[in-house]
Enzyme design. Structure first.
Site, PDB file in Angstrom:
ATOM      1  N   CYS A  56       0.551  -1.033   0.012  1.00 57.47           N
ATOM      2  CA  CYS A  56      -0.063  -0.055  -0.027  1.00 57.47           C
ATOM      3  C   CYS A  56       1.120   1.141  -0.348  1.00 57.47           C
ATOM      4  O   CYS A  56       0.688   2.551  -0.741  1.00 57.47           O
ATOM      5  CB  CYS A  56      -0.867   0.065   0.802  1.00 57.47           C
ATOM      6  N   ARG A  70       7.973 -11.336   5.121  1.00 55.12           N
ATOM      7  CA  ARG A  70       6.754 -10.890   6.414  1.00 55.12           C
ATOM      8  C   ARG A  70       7.960 -11.884   7.454  1.00 55.12           C
ATOM      9  O   ARG A  70       8.372 -13.141   7.243  1.00 55.12           O
ATOM     10  CB  ARG A  70       6.327 -11.334   6.896  1.00 55.12           C
ATOM     11  N   GLN A 115       1.445 -11.674  -3.208  1.00 52.29           N
ATOM     12  CA  GLN A 115       0.134 -11.010  -2.474  1.00 52.29           C
ATOM     13  C   GLN A 115      -0.516 -10.867  -3.827  1.00 52.29           C
ATOM     14  O   GLN A 115      -0.036 -10.146  -5.043  1.00 52.29           O
ATOM     15  CB  GLN A 115       0.343 -10.423  -2.122  1.00 52.29           C
ATOM     16  N   ASP A 167      -2.693  -8.328  -4.749  1.00 49.49           N
ATOM     17  CA  ASP A 167      -3.560  -7.116  -3.986  1.00 49.49           C
ATOM     18  C   ASP A 167      -3.590  -5.921  -5.034  1.00 49.49           C
ATOM     19  O   ASP A 167      -2.940  -5.768  -5.947  1.00 49.49           O
ATOM     20  CB  ASP A 167      -1.758  -6.510  -3.528  1.00 49.49           C
ATOM     21  N   HIS A 186      -5.327  -2.045  -4.393  1.00 48.26           N
ATOM     22  CA  HIS A 186      -5.778  -0.570  -4.264  1.00 48.26           C
ATOM     23  C   HIS A 186      -5.931   0.666  -5.048  1.00 48.26           C
ATOM     24  O   HIS A 186      -5.866   1.006  -5.912  1.00 48.26           O
ATOM     25  CB  HIS A 186      -4.590   0.020  -3.121  1.00 48.26           C
ATOM     26  N   LYS A 189     -12.087  -4.254   7.612  1.00 49.23           N
ATOM     27  CA  LYS A 189     -11.887  -4.681   7.131  1.00 49.23           C
ATOM     28  C   LYS A 189     -13.361  -6.415   6.768  1.00 49.23           C
ATOM     29  O   LYS A 189     -14.429  -6.830   7.303  1.00 49.23           O
ATOM     30  CB  LYS A 189     -11.284  -5.709   6.701  1.00 49.23           C
ATOM     31  N   HIS A 220      -8.111  -1.138   0.411  1.00 48.77           N
ATOM     32  CA  HIS A 220      -7.546  -2.275   0.056  1.00 48.77           C
ATOM     33  C   HIS A 220      -8.416  -3.284  -0.719  1.00 48.77           C
ATOM     34  O   HIS A 220      -9.143  -3.807   0.243  1.00 48.77           O
ATOM     35  CB  HIS A 220      -6.575  -2.193   1.111  1.00 48.77           C
TER      36      HIS A 220
END
Length: 641
Positions: free
Chosen positions: A332, A361, A379, A381, A383, A466, A512
């Site tokens: 992000c 991570r 991911q 991912d 946005h 979320k 997200h």
């Protein structure tokens, strides 16, 4: 006299000192027989608890979720008692019920291995036969400290408590520090099974002593226990770590490092197919794909709040002069930096960025588990930068993508968890006004989409609430897969702006969104969901051509070339094994189609088709088989043979 109100609205008067078990008996002997605890004014109580003062009253039976929880908690105590009897001098720590069972962490005087579990079970059955009454005692802090003067673990727990909130439960000579409640006696325990032994640090801190953790499960009846154990056996058969090795998908190596998966050719093919499918769907829905690399200047994470709220999950920095770089744990802040690289007006919104990025991570070594918990993850991912008025429309768009993808993979049974912050926790960014707006916006979007959801405090991201999609696989296990998050906080921190209709700068809202979460974890879920038998469109190898004899090898190669030119993933088994052994070995690899070719197939320009999971076989012209295969792949049917 006081009165209790039953769930049907009926009221019963209760005498002073009358206990929950007495009222259960008055309601009905069968109900009293099935009761394990009761509930008074919404709080679980022992059946021996007095009902002075009355209130809303409910009998909790062993078949209810709450009753099963208590049954497992009481079974954990029976296991602890058995271990203390068999291993005198052992020190108990904590032993809670968990999903599908219980565990107890113990400093064992000696050593317990899985070979010792039947012996412990046998002693537990003896404790059940004794039918020991289980009694609650409320004691002072001083009394508790005296009881546990030789147990540093319990003393640590006691010192965190206040007088008036300390209780123990006794059964025979055994006692345990516990809030309860429990079943009335050890004779009321159901069917149980001890399952495994593992190591666990005291309170999950690797700086603390290593304890012995013993896992078990319990059910009201032997029939229910056996059904559960069969499900576990099926889960072991489908374990992605075992199948990943057998099918040649991925491996791990200490030479590379813990939690870093290495994908073999078939595994990389599977990754590529998974990611290409999601890329195709989200491109169709107006998402643009970007790339933002692996390293980020730490200052960006100071601005976004990740250093303050997420640093424990980040790898240590790499230093170059005065600059400190971090391996990227999430996308992000980088996507917001991309947004800031160009000027935007309200006419540009929404801006939708998507990226298949490898993130890093720093998971604790004891928490790593196959592909489901790794340190290097990819991911899917995305946005979305939008106005507050566009949240519902963009949420609906993301929801449509999620539903399409989950349905394609065969996940039709899922629920939505509304993950909210815990206002008492310091792990969330403190901004009550923005949190309130974000939570309300997410609730409004869920309501507008007609989605049932269940709020759960404490599960939000540190920057916003979320909507987490919790899907059940073919074995009924629940996985958190997709997520949509509403963020009113980070865009302002990173200076994201657009020019509104009023010619003034405004801060966009950031959504997200992840469809399958991480490629690695979702691959693990798929391996177990399908048992390694991937649908044809997703299978790394869609067909294997098996020549009956060496003279058929040239034709088998031509079949492979023809199908490969049509875009299919096909191999020829050129090994020296017999045809029947080739068929067995390739069937174990869960290949969707085995194409046997001999004299008849060579003359006819055909293949003898054996479809995975079916006993029948048929000779089909090669051109016809290619047409059928193309239709099946295009449909992305999700069979789970």
């Amino acid at each position: 006299m006081a009165a209790v109100r039953l769930p049907d609205g009926k009221e019963l008067e209760v005498e002073p000192g009358e206990r929950a078990r007495d009222v259960a008996q008055r309601i009905g002997p069968r109900l009293a027989r099935d009761a394990v605890v009761a509930k008074l004014n919404g709080r679980l109580i022992d059946l021996d608890a007095p009902l002075d003062g009355g209130g809303d009253f409910e009998v909790v039976t062993k078949d209810s979720p709450e009753g099963l929880y208590v049954l497992r908690h009481s079974t954990a105590h029976a296991m602890a008692q058995a271990i203390l009897e068999l291993y005198p001098g052992s020190k108990l720590t904590i032993g809670p019920p968990v999903e599908d069972g219980f565990y107890y962490d113990i400093e064992v005087a000696g050593r317990i291995s899985e070979d010792d579990l039947p012996r412990i079970e046998e002693r537990m059955r003896e404790i059940v036969e004794r039918d020991l009454p289980i009694r609650r005692e409320e004691i002072s802090k001083g009394e508790a400290e005296e009881l546990y003067r030789d147990n540093p673990y319990k003393l640590e727990l006691i010192r965190e408590l206040e007088d008036g909130e300390i209780s123990i439960y006794r059964q025979g000579d055994f006692f345990d520090l516990c809030r309860g409640p429990h079943v009335p006696s050890t004779g009321r325990l159901g069917a149980f099974k001890l399952q495994s032994v593992a190591g666990a640090y005291w309170r999950g801190d690797e700086k603390n002593p290593m304890l012995t953790r013993i896992y078990g499960t319990a059910f009201p009846t032997e029939k229910q226990l056996k059904a559960h154990l069969r499900r576990l056996e099926e889960a072991r058969r489908r374990d992605h770590r075992r199948l990943g090795k057998e099918l040649g998908l991925f491996t791990f190596s200490p030479d590379v490092g813990a939690g870093i998966p290495l994908f073999l050719p078939k595994g990389e093919t599977l990754r590529h197919l998974m990611e290409s499918y999601v890329r195709e769907v989200q491109t169709r829905h107006g998402y643009e794909h970007v790339w933002t690399g692996h390293l980020v200047n730490e200052r960006l994470y100071e601005k976004s709040g990740h250093i303050e709220h997420y640093s424990d999950a980040m790898f240590p920095p790499m230093v170059e002069g005065e600059t400190r770089y971090r391996l990227k744990p999430m996308n992000c802040p980088s996507h917001m930096t991309l947004f800031n690289s160009r000027a935007h007006s309200y006419r540009d919104l929404p801006v939708r960025y998507a990226e298949f990025a490898t993130l890093y991570r720093y998971e604790k070594s004891g928490e790593l588990s196959g592909l489901t918990r790794v340190r290097s993850l990819t991911q899917d991912d995305a946005h979305v930068f939008c106005t507050e008025d566009q949240i519902q429309e963009e949420f609906a768009r993301a929801l449509e993508i999620i539903r399409e993808v989950l349905d394609t993979y065969g996940f039709s049974d899922y629920r939505v968890r509304l993950s909210l912050r815990d206002p008492e926790s310091e792990k969330f960014v403190a901004d009550d006004e923005k949190w309130a707006r974000a939570e309300q916006a997410l609730r409004d979007a869920l309501d507008a989409a007609g989605i049932d959801y269940h709020p759960e405090a404490g599960e939000a991201a540190f920057y916003g609430p979320k909507a987490d999609f919790m899907a059940r696989d073919v074995l009924g296990r629940e996985w958190q897969l997709s997520t949509i998050q509403v963020d009113f906080i980070q865009p302002a921190r990173l200076g994201c702006e657009y020019i509104g209709e009023d010619d003034r700068p405004h801060t966009p809202v950031l959504l997200h969104r992840a469809v399958t979460g991480t490629t690695e974890r979702f691959m693990a879920v798929l391996i177990e969901h399908y048992g390694g038998a991937f649908p044809t469109w997703l299978a790394p190898v869609q067909a294997v051509v098996i020549p009956i004899a060496d003279r058929h090898l040239e034709y088998a190669r031509r079949v492979r070339e023809t199908l490969a030119e049509a875009g299919f993933r096909v191999e020829v088994d050129e090994s020296l094994q017999t045809m029947q052994k080739k068929i067995r070995e390739n069937a174990r690899q869960k290949i969707p189609y085995l194409l046997v070719v001999g004299d008849s197939e060579v003359r006819a320009g055909a293949v003898n088709v054996r479809r995975r999971g079916e006993k029948t076989q048929e000779e089909v012209p090669l051109e016809e088989f290619a047409r059928r295969l193309a239709e099946e792949v295009a449909s992305r049917r999700s069979d789970r043979r």
